[in-house]
Design a protein around this motif. Structure first.
Motif, PDB file in Angstrom:
ATOM      1  N   LEU A 153      25.879  18.626  27.870  1.00 52.87           N
ATOM      2  CA  LEU A 153      26.854  17.824  27.133  1.00 52.87           C
ATOM      3  C   LEU A 153      26.416  17.565  25.689  1.00 52.87           C
ATOM      4  O   LEU A 153      27.245  17.546  24.780  1.00 52.87           O
ATOM      5  CB  LEU A 153      27.124  16.510  27.867  1.00 52.87           C
ATOM      6  CG  LEU A 153      27.903  16.680  29.170  1.00 52.87           C
ATOM      7  CD1 LEU A 153      27.961  15.377  29.937  1.00 52.87           C
ATOM      8  CD2 LEU A 153      29.308  17.209  28.894  1.00 52.87           C
ATOM      9  N   ILE A 154      25.133  17.402  25.474  1.00 45.35           N
ATOM     10  CA  ILE A 154      24.653  17.208  24.103  1.00 45.35           C
ATOM     11  C   ILE A 154      24.847  18.493  23.293  1.00 45.35           C
ATOM     12  O   ILE A 154      25.260  18.450  22.131  1.00 45.35           O
ATOM     13  CB  ILE A 154      23.189  16.727  24.093  1.00 45.35           C
ATOM     14  CG1 ILE A 154      23.132  15.292  24.620  1.00 45.35           C
ATOM     15  CG2 ILE A 154      22.581  16.829  22.698  1.00 45.35           C
ATOM     16  CD1 ILE A 154      21.746  14.779  24.941  1.00 45.35           C
ATOM     17  N   ARG A 155      24.611  19.622  23.912  1.00 43.07           N
ATOM     18  CA  ARG A 155      24.885  20.892  23.212  1.00 43.07           C
ATOM     19  C   ARG A 155      26.376  20.982  22.843  1.00 43.07           C
ATOM     20  O   ARG A 155      26.729  21.404  21.744  1.00 43.07           O
ATOM     21  CB  ARG A 155      24.476  22.076  24.073  1.00 43.07           C
ATOM     22  CG  ARG A 155      22.982  22.258  24.164  1.00 43.07           C
ATOM     23  CD  ARG A 155      22.652  23.429  25.094  1.00 43.07           C
ATOM     24  NE  ARG A 155      21.273  23.448  25.460  1.00 43.07           N
ATOM     25  CZ  ARG A 155      20.324  24.104  24.806  1.00 43.07           C
ATOM     26  NH1 ARG A 155      20.637  24.817  23.755  1.00 43.07           N
ATOM     27  NH2 ARG A 155      19.077  24.049  25.208  1.00 43.07           N
ATOM     28  N   ARG A 159      28.096  21.316  19.169  1.00 43.90           N
ATOM     29  CA  ARG A 159      28.980  22.450  18.852  1.00 43.90           C
ATOM     30  C   ARG A 159      30.286  21.942  18.259  1.00 43.90           C
ATOM     31  O   ARG A 159      30.862  22.560  17.372  1.00 43.90           O
ATOM     32  CB  ARG A 159      29.285  23.267  20.117  1.00 43.90           C
ATOM     33  CG  ARG A 159      28.231  24.257  20.486  1.00 43.90           C
ATOM     34  CD  ARG A 159      28.721  25.272  21.518  1.00 43.90           C
ATOM     35  NE  ARG A 159      29.534  24.744  22.588  1.00 43.90           N
ATOM     36  CZ  ARG A 159      29.078  24.285  23.757  1.00 43.90           C
ATOM     37  NH1 ARG A 159      27.784  24.309  24.013  1.00 43.90           N
ATOM     38  NH2 ARG A 159      29.902  23.830  24.679  1.00 43.90           N
ATOM     39  N   ARG A 160      30.761  20.808  18.747  1.00 43.33           N
ATOM     40  CA  ARG A 160      32.034  20.249  18.291  1.00 43.33           C
ATOM     41  C   ARG A 160      31.929  19.559  16.937  1.00 43.33           C
ATOM     42  O   ARG A 160      32.904  19.472  16.213  1.00 43.33           O
ATOM     43  CB  ARG A 160      32.567  19.265  19.329  1.00 43.33           C
ATOM     44  CG  ARG A 160      33.000  19.937  20.610  1.00 43.33           C
ATOM     45  CD  ARG A 160      33.383  18.917  21.669  1.00 43.33           C
ATOM     46  NE  ARG A 160      34.395  18.002  21.200  1.00 43.33           N
ATOM     47  CZ  ARG A 160      35.615  17.900  21.695  1.00 43.33           C
ATOM     48  NH1 ARG A 160      35.968  18.679  22.689  1.00 43.33           N
ATOM     49  NH2 ARG A 160      36.469  17.025  21.230  1.00 43.33           N
ATOM     50  N   VAL A 168      31.941  12.834  22.936  1.00 39.02           N
ATOM     51  CA  VAL A 168      31.218  13.591  23.963  1.00 39.02           C
ATOM     52  C   VAL A 168      29.921  12.865  24.319  1.00 39.02           C
ATOM     53  O   VAL A 168      29.560  12.764  25.501  1.00 39.02           O
ATOM     54  CB  VAL A 168      30.939  15.035  23.502  1.00 39.02           C
ATOM     55  CG1 VAL A 168      30.085  15.776  24.522  1.00 39.02           C
ATOM     56  CG2 VAL A 168      32.248  15.784  23.258  1.00 39.02           C
ATOM     57  N   ILE A 169      29.237  12.327  23.331  1.00 37.74           N
ATOM     58  CA  ILE A 169      27.986  11.608  23.585  1.00 37.74           C
ATOM     59  C   ILE A 169      28.234  10.387  24.462  1.00 37.74           C
ATOM     60  O   ILE A 169      27.497  10.139  25.426  1.00 37.74           O
ATOM     61  CB  ILE A 169      27.292  11.232  22.256  1.00 37.74           C
ATOM     62  CG1 ILE A 169      26.823  12.513  21.548  1.00 37.74           C
ATOM     63  CG2 ILE A 169      26.126  10.268  22.494  1.00 37.74           C
ATOM     64  CD1 ILE A 169      26.400  12.307  20.103  1.00 37.74           C
ATOM     65  N   GLU A 170      29.269   9.633  24.175  1.00 34.48           N
ATOM     66  CA  GLU A 170      29.581   8.449  24.994  1.00 34.48           C
ATOM     67  C   GLU A 170      29.974   8.846  26.413  1.00 34.48           C
ATOM     68  O   GLU A 170      29.596   8.182  27.378  1.00 34.48           O
ATOM     69  CB  GLU A 170      30.676   7.605  24.337  1.00 34.48           C
ATOM     70  CG  GLU A 170      30.187   6.848  23.122  1.00 34.48           C
ATOM     71  CD  GLU A 170      28.939   6.007  23.372  1.00 34.48           C
ATOM     72  OE1 GLU A 170      28.909   5.250  24.362  1.00 34.48           O
ATOM     73  OE2 GLU A 170      27.983   6.130  22.587  1.00 34.48           O
ATOM     74  N   GLU A 171      30.725   9.930  26.544  1.00 34.44           N
ATOM     75  CA  GLU A 171      31.081  10.412  27.885  1.00 34.44           C
ATOM     76  C   GLU A 171      29.843  10.864  28.648  1.00 34.44           C
ATOM     77  O   GLU A 171      29.723  10.636  29.850  1.00 34.44           O
ATOM     78  CB  GLU A 171      32.101  11.556  27.804  1.00 34.44           C
ATOM     79  CG  GLU A 171      33.503  11.102  27.470  1.00 34.44           C
ATOM     80  CD  GLU A 171      34.097  10.162  28.511  1.00 34.44           C
ATOM     81  OE1 GLU A 171      34.014  10.458  29.728  1.00 34.44           O
ATOM     82  OE2 GLU A 171      34.640   9.114  28.109  1.00 34.44           O
TER      83      GLU A 171
END
Length: 185
Positions: A153-155, A159-160, A168-171
């Motif tokens: 998820l960190i990758r 990328r985003r 994404v980080i919070e998710e």
């Protein structure tokens, strides 16, 4: 040696692992090529030392943050662990390219275990020591799933968005907290 590792980090960010050479490393560090070979047999060994330095820094920073925040619950460490990783990704030379060495070799940190297994062992020890969680195979399995998930998820977050997509980080934090809350005692 610190100058050589710092030079390695800069060069890896600029040229990637494949572009790194011991000659370029010696030039950037301002040392003779013989000095490089005195400490490191090849570029992989230099990158391995840099990766170990980064892992030690990560664990030191995470431990200090946990102690400073005096977290009452182990799941608060999920946010801290991800935040420290993100911070290193953004600010530590070479880390964004190398992470914990997986781009070079999944066994860079240990010949017998993959890099994430080494990280899991360290995180498990931290949780056991600080929060009295029961050590063992169940804890290590749950942390393995969490680390692999966080890594993916960190990758995706980077990328985003070049600085890491905050959504994404919070998710990632929520997903991993929820998963570990169900599986760690």
């Amino acid at each position: 040696m610190a100058r050589m590792l710092d030079a390695c980090a800069e060069l890896v960010d600029e040229l990637g692992y494949d572009g790194l050479t011991t000659t370029l490393l010696a030039e950037r560090a301002g040392v003779a090529i013989g000095s490089v070979y005195q400490f490191f047999p090849d570029k992989r060994a230099v990158v391995q030392a840099l990766t170990m330095r980064n892992l030690e820094a990560y664990l030191r920073q995470l431990g200090a943050r946990i102690a400073e925040e005096r977290s009452a619950y182990w799941w608060d460490t999920v946010d801290a662990a991800i935040d420290e990783y993100i911070s290193m990704h953004r600010t530590t030379p070479g880390f964004r390219t190398l992470h914990f060495g997986d781009v070079v070799d999944i066994h860079l940190l240990d010949d017998e275990r993959d890099n994430n297994s080494v990280i899991v062992e360290q995180l498990a020890a931290l949780l056991v020591e600080r929060f009295g969680i029961t050590p063992g195979a169940e804890l290590e399995f749950a942390l393995s799933v969490a680390v692999e998930t966080a890594d993916a998820l960190i990758r995706m977050a980077f990328r985003r968005d070049q600085v890491g997509d905050p959504l994404v980080i919070e998710e990632a934090k929520a997903l991993i907290r929820d998963y570990l809350h169900r599986h760690v005692r």
